[in-house]
Design a protein around this motif. Structure first.
Motif, PDB file in Angstrom:
ATOM      1  N   GLY A   7       0.835  -1.204   0.000  1.00 41.58           N
ATOM      2  CA  GLY A   7       0.000   0.000   0.000  1.00 41.58           C
ATOM      3  C   GLY A   7       0.857   1.235   0.000  1.00 41.58           C
ATOM      4  N   PRO A   8       0.249   2.378  -0.310  1.00 34.60           N
ATOM      5  CA  PRO A   8       1.015   3.624  -0.419  1.00 34.60           C
ATOM      6  C   PRO A   8       1.639   4.054   0.900  1.00 34.60           C
ATOM      7  N   PRO A   9       2.608   4.980   0.844  1.00 34.84           N
ATOM      8  CA  PRO A   9       3.211   5.516   2.049  1.00 34.84           C
ATOM      9  C   PRO A   9       2.120   6.067   2.967  1.00 34.84           C
ATOM     10  N   GLY A  10       2.201   5.761   4.246  1.00 29.76           N
ATOM     11  CA  GLY A  10       1.300   6.364   5.224  1.00 29.76           C
ATOM     12  C   GLY A  10      -0.084   5.756   5.303  1.00 29.76           C
ATOM     13  N   VAL A  11      -0.356   4.698   4.553  1.00 36.44           N
ATOM     14  CA  VAL A  11      -1.710   4.131   4.566  1.00 36.44           C
ATOM     15  C   VAL A  11      -1.973   3.347   5.864  1.00 36.44           C
ATOM     16  N   LYS A  13       0.544   0.602   6.957  1.00 37.75           N
ATOM     17  CA  LYS A  13       1.183  -0.731   6.886  1.00 37.75           C
ATOM     18  C   LYS A  13       1.872  -1.084   8.211  1.00 37.75           C
ATOM     19  N   GLY A  14       2.656  -0.123   8.724  1.00 38.08           N
ATOM     20  CA  GLY A  14       3.386  -0.380   9.966  1.00 38.08           C
ATOM     21  C   GLY A  14       2.437  -0.586  11.135  1.00 38.08           C
ATOM     22  N   THR A  15       1.414   0.278  11.213  1.00 36.04           N
ATOM     23  CA  THR A  15       0.432   0.202  12.311  1.00 36.04           C
ATOM     24  C   THR A  15      -0.262  -1.160  12.317  1.00 36.04           C
ATOM     25  N   GLN A  16      -0.731  -1.604  11.160  1.00 40.85           N
ATOM     26  CA  GLN A  16      -1.465  -2.879  11.106  1.00 40.85           C
ATOM     27  C   GLN A  16      -0.522  -4.073  11.277  1.00 40.85           C
ATOM     28  N   ILE A  34      14.619  -1.120   8.905  1.00 47.80           N
ATOM     29  CA  ILE A  34      15.995  -1.641   8.801  1.00 47.80           C
ATOM     30  C   ILE A  34      16.920  -0.530   8.290  1.00 47.80           C
ATOM     31  N   LEU A  35      16.449   0.204   7.280  1.00 49.45           N
ATOM     32  CA  LEU A  35      17.282   1.274   6.703  1.00 49.45           C
ATOM     33  C   LEU A  35      17.455   2.424   7.696  1.00 49.45           C
ATOM     34  N   ARG A  36      16.372   2.802   8.404  1.00 49.07           N
ATOM     35  CA  ARG A  36      16.482   3.900   9.373  1.00 49.07           C
ATOM     36  C   ARG A  36      17.433   3.524  10.507  1.00 49.07           C
ATOM     37  N   ALA A  51      20.749   9.000   1.275  1.00 49.20           N
ATOM     38  CA  ALA A  51      20.669   9.904   0.126  1.00 49.20           C
ATOM     39  C   ALA A  51      19.369   9.678  -0.645  1.00 49.20           C
ATOM     40  N   PHE A  52      18.946   8.426  -0.769  1.00 47.04           N
ATOM     41  CA  PHE A  52      17.704   8.123  -1.494  1.00 47.04           C
ATOM     42  C   PHE A  52      16.489   8.468  -0.627  1.00 47.04           C
ATOM     43  N   MET A  53      16.538   8.071   0.637  1.00 49.15           N
ATOM     44  CA  MET A  53      15.356   8.200   1.500  1.00 49.15           C
ATOM     45  C   MET A  53      14.962   9.661   1.730  1.00 49.15           C
ATOM     46  N   GLY A  85       6.781  -3.077   3.384  1.00 47.39           N
ATOM     47  CA  GLY A  85       7.644  -2.181   2.603  1.00 47.39           C
ATOM     48  C   GLY A  85       8.533  -2.910   1.609  1.00 47.39           C
ATOM     49  N   PHE A  86       8.378  -4.184   1.502  1.00 49.26           N
ATOM     50  CA  PHE A  86       9.112  -4.994   0.523  1.00 49.26           C
ATOM     51  C   PHE A  86       8.184  -6.095   0.024  1.00 49.26           C
ATOM     52  N   PRO A  87       8.135  -6.380  -1.267  1.00 53.37           N
ATOM     53  CA  PRO A  87       8.836  -5.713  -2.356  1.00 53.37           C
ATOM     54  C   PRO A  87       8.201  -4.372  -2.717  1.00 53.37           C
ATOM     55  N   ALA A 135       7.612   3.528  18.305  1.00 53.84           N
ATOM     56  CA  ALA A 135       6.139   3.599  18.396  1.00 53.84           C
ATOM     57  C   ALA A 135       5.663   4.759  17.520  1.00 53.84           C
ATOM     58  N   VAL A 136       4.496   4.569  16.899  1.00 55.25           N
ATOM     59  CA  VAL A 136       3.989   5.562  15.949  1.00 55.25           C
ATOM     60  C   VAL A 136       2.744   6.246  16.514  1.00 55.25           C
ATOM     61  N   TYR A 137       2.719   7.596  16.446  1.00 56.93           N
ATOM     62  CA  TYR A 137       1.586   8.391  16.919  1.00 56.93           C
ATOM     63  C   TYR A 137       1.029   9.208  15.767  1.00 56.93           C
ATOM     64  N   ASN A 138      -0.111   9.849  16.030  1.00 58.56           N
ATOM     65  CA  ASN A 138      -0.655  10.772  15.060  1.00 58.56           C
ATOM     66  C   ASN A 138      -1.214  11.969  15.829  1.00 58.56           C
ATOM     67  N   ASN A 161      12.120  12.562   8.468  1.00 63.97           N
ATOM     68  CA  ASN A 161      12.652  13.447   7.422  1.00 63.97           C
ATOM     69  C   ASN A 161      11.808  13.433   6.161  1.00 63.97           C
ATOM     70  N   ASP A 162      11.316  12.230   5.811  1.00 64.96           N
ATOM     71  CA  ASP A 162      10.563  12.094   4.559  1.00 64.96           C
ATOM     72  C   ASP A 162       9.072  12.372   4.742  1.00 64.96           C
ATOM     73  N   ASP A 163       8.671  12.882   5.918  1.00 60.92           N
ATOM     74  CA  ASP A 163       7.264  13.251   6.122  1.00 60.92           C
ATOM     75  C   ASP A 163       7.031  14.747   5.937  1.00 60.92           C
ATOM     76  N   THR A 198      -9.897   3.062   5.190  1.00 61.13           N
ATOM     77  CA  THR A 198     -10.274   4.469   5.336  1.00 61.13           C
ATOM     78  C   THR A 198     -10.724   4.822   6.758  1.00 61.13           C
ATOM     79  N   GLY A 199     -10.949   3.829   7.604  1.00 60.34           N
ATOM     80  CA  GLY A 199     -11.496   4.115   8.940  1.00 60.34           C
ATOM     81  C   GLY A 199     -10.416   4.345   9.987  1.00 60.34           C
ATOM     82  N   THR A 200     -10.744   3.971  11.219  1.00 58.52           N
ATOM     83  CA  THR A 200      -9.765   4.069  12.314  1.00 58.52           C
ATOM     84  C   THR A 200      -8.867   2.829  12.257  1.00 58.52           C
TER      85      THR A 200
HETATM   86  P1  G5P Z   1       8.974   2.914   4.632  1.00 65.18           P
HETATM   87  O1  G5P Z   1       9.411   3.160   5.995  1.00 65.18           O
HETATM   88  O2  G5P Z   1       8.576   1.556   4.197  1.00 65.18           O
HETATM   89  P2  G5P Z   1       6.471   3.869   3.467  1.00 65.18           P
HETATM   90  O3  G5P Z   1       6.534   5.111   2.658  1.00 65.18           O
HETATM   91  O4  G5P Z   1       6.199   2.621   2.739  1.00 65.18           O
HETATM   92  O5  G5P Z   1       7.822   3.962   4.323  1.00 65.18           O
HETATM   93  P3  G5P Z   1       5.301   4.552   5.855  1.00 65.18           P
HETATM   94  O6  G5P Z   1       5.528   6.036   5.624  1.00 65.18           O
HETATM   95  O7  G5P Z   1       6.135   3.882   6.887  1.00 65.18           O
HETATM   96  O8  G5P Z   1       5.377   3.812   4.507  1.00 65.18           O
HETATM   97  P4  G5P Z   1       2.912   3.193   6.798  1.00 65.18           P
HETATM   98  O9  G5P Z   1       3.788   2.245   7.522  1.00 65.18           O
HETATM   99  O10 G5P Z   1       2.030   2.667   5.722  1.00 65.18           O
HETATM  100  O11 G5P Z   1       3.735   4.409   6.179  1.00 65.18           O
HETATM  101  O12 G5P Z   1       1.985   4.000   7.799  1.00 65.18           O
HETATM  102  P5  G5P Z   1       1.981   4.062   9.424  1.00 65.18           P
HETATM  103  O13 G5P Z   1       3.270   4.560   9.938  1.00 65.18           O
HETATM  104  O14 G5P Z   1       1.444   2.795   9.976  1.00 65.18           O
HETATM  105  O15 G5P Z   1       0.843   5.181   9.643  1.00 65.18           O
HETATM  106  C1  G5P Z   1       1.006   6.511   9.173  1.00 65.18           C
HETATM  107  C2  G5P Z   1       0.206   7.481  10.089  1.00 65.18           C
HETATM  108  O16 G5P Z   1      -1.197   7.215   9.958  1.00 65.18           O
HETATM  109  C3  G5P Z   1       0.514   7.337  11.583  1.00 65.18           C
HETATM  110  O17 G5P Z   1       0.472   8.603  12.193  1.00 65.18           O
HETATM  111  C4  G5P Z   1      -0.597   6.427  12.120  1.00 65.18           C
HETATM  112  O18 G5P Z   1      -0.890   6.704  13.482  1.00 65.18           O
HETATM  113  C5  G5P Z   1      -1.768   6.811  11.197  1.00 65.18           C
HETATM  114  N1  G5P Z   1      -2.632   5.656  10.875  1.00 65.18           N
HETATM  115  C6  G5P Z   1      -2.211   4.404  10.593  1.00 65.18           C
HETATM  116  N2  G5P Z   1      -3.241   3.598  10.312  1.00 65.18           N
HETATM  117  C7  G5P Z   1      -4.357   4.377  10.385  1.00 65.18           C
HETATM  118  C8  G5P Z   1      -5.756   4.114  10.193  1.00 65.18           C
HETATM  119  O19 G5P Z   1      -6.191   2.992   9.879  1.00 65.18           O
HETATM  120  N3  G5P Z   1      -6.611   5.150  10.374  1.00 65.18           N
HETATM  121  C9  G5P Z   1      -6.158   6.418  10.702  1.00 65.18           C
HETATM  122  N4  G5P Z   1      -7.080   7.390  10.848  1.00 65.18           N
HETATM  123  N5  G5P Z   1      -4.845   6.688  10.904  1.00 65.18           N
HETATM  124  C10 G5P Z   1      -3.966   5.696  10.752  1.00 65.18           C
HETATM  125  O20 G5P Z   1      10.111   3.386   3.601  1.00 65.18           O
HETATM  126  C11 G5P Z   1      10.752   4.623   3.758  1.00 65.18           C
HETATM  127  C12 G5P Z   1      11.801   4.785   2.672  1.00 65.18           C
HETATM  128  O21 G5P Z   1      12.776   3.729   2.787  1.00 65.18           O
HETATM  129  C13 G5P Z   1      13.204   3.282   1.511  1.00 65.18           C
HETATM  130  C14 G5P Z   1      12.561   4.239   0.493  1.00 65.18           C
HETATM  131  O22 G5P Z   1      13.448   5.309   0.310  1.00 65.18           O
HETATM  132  C15 G5P Z   1      11.282   4.674   1.235  1.00 65.18           C
HETATM  133  O23 G5P Z   1      10.782   5.920   0.749  1.00 65.18           O
HETATM  134  N6  G5P Z   1      12.761   1.874   1.307  1.00 65.18           N
HETATM  135  C16 G5P Z   1      12.963   1.161   0.202  1.00 65.18           C
HETATM  136  N7  G5P Z   1      13.563   1.465  -0.977  1.00 65.18           N
HETATM  137  C17 G5P Z   1      13.573   0.503  -1.929  1.00 65.18           C
HETATM  138  N8  G5P Z   1      13.006  -0.701  -1.750  1.00 65.18           N
HETATM  139  C18 G5P Z   1      12.409  -1.061  -0.592  1.00 65.18           C
HETATM  140  N9  G5P Z   1      11.857  -2.273  -0.459  1.00 65.18           N
HETATM  141  C19 G5P Z   1      12.368  -0.099   0.449  1.00 65.18           C
HETATM  142  N10 G5P Z   1      11.853  -0.099   1.704  1.00 65.18           N
HETATM  143  C20 G5P Z   1      12.098   1.101   2.213  1.00 65.18           C
END
Ligand code: G5P
Ligand code: MG
Length: 216
Positions: A7-11, A13-16, A34-36, A51-53, A85-87, A135-138, A161-163, A198-200
């Protein structure tokens, strides 16, 4: 069980993935984390990835495939995990398939989290992460009890940084061009499950459980 969460960034994935791992005892493998961690520790990988991130671009496929091979089939290999986040590209997905064939294993389910772009931008702009325990907050929907402090460990909360606004736009564009083609790739496998996101977080978690185990 072996899952991919797509799924897209921020959707979310990490939370679920954190919730699923806590409930079903699976290992969370996040290539972003792992990269961070590598950047925090100042390793060569971290230097290369940073440099990429920071630009919102993807780290090269060969680097990522090397990391994932070690993680999935190296000394610390686990039988049951979720890939978060992979693939991220067709080349990574094909590389992963080759590795699975070689080791005679397979992915059981690919979960695709689906939400509107506007919601995704709002979620990313308001995200704060704990420097210590990740831990992730909003700030809008799940703020910490004390501003800037993690509820769990008291660590500092920071904005990734990338937010920042311009990098979010770039990441969404990279997702559309390089990662979204994976949806068709996995749809053909018959194991793709599209989850309304789209919900909570609680509602989305229920949607996932309904798909995986019929809501039990
Ligand atoms: P990351 O770290 O993999 P992204 O861009 O895939 O980064 P990201 O940003 O970590 O994904 P997420 O995990 O999908 O987003 O979202 P999250 O953190 O759980 O939630 C985001 C926010 O929304 C939080 O504040 C949370 O509280 C809230 N939230 C979550 N769920 C819900 C919900 O259901 N409802 C509501 N209302 N809110 C919610 O990758 C980072 C970078 O690393 C490199 C790339 O440069 C990438 O840009 N990278 C790779 N490069 C190449 N190949 C790969 N395989 C790579 N993997 C990483
Ligand atoms: Mg994440």
């Amino acid at each position: 069980m072996k899952l991919i969460i797509l799924g897209p960034p921020g959707v979310g994935k990490g939370t679920q993935t954190q919730r699923l791992c806590a409930e079903f005892g699976m290992t969370h493998i996040s290539t972003g984390d792992i990269l961070r961690e590598a950047i925090k520790n100042g390793t060569k990988l971290g230097e290369q990835a940073n440099a990429f991130m920071t630009k919102g671009e993807l780290v090269p496929d060969a680097v990522m495939l090397g990391i994932i091979e070690e993680k999935l089939f190296g000394k610390q290999a686990q039988a049951s995990y979720i890939l978060d986040g992979f693939p991220r590209t067709i080349a990574q997905a094909e590389g992963l398939e080759k590795l699975f064939k070689l080791h005679d294993v397979r992915i059981d389910v690919i979960l695709l989290l689906d939400a509107e772009v506007r919601q995704i931008i709002d979620r990313l702009s308001a995200r704060r992460t704990c420097r210590n325990c990740n831990a992730v907050y909003n700030l809008m929907t799940n703020p910490p009890k004390q501003a800037g402090r993690c509820d769990t460990c008291g660590g500092d909360l920071f904005q990734r940084n990338d937010d920042k606004a311009e990098t979010i736009t770039k990441r969404l564009d990279v997702y559309t061009r390089q990662t979204e083609p994976l949806v068709d790739f996995y749809r053909k496998s018959g194991n793709l499950r599209v989850i309304p996101a789209t919900g909570t977080p609680d509602e989305v978690f229920q949607n996932i459980k309904k798909e995986l185990i019929g809501g039990k």
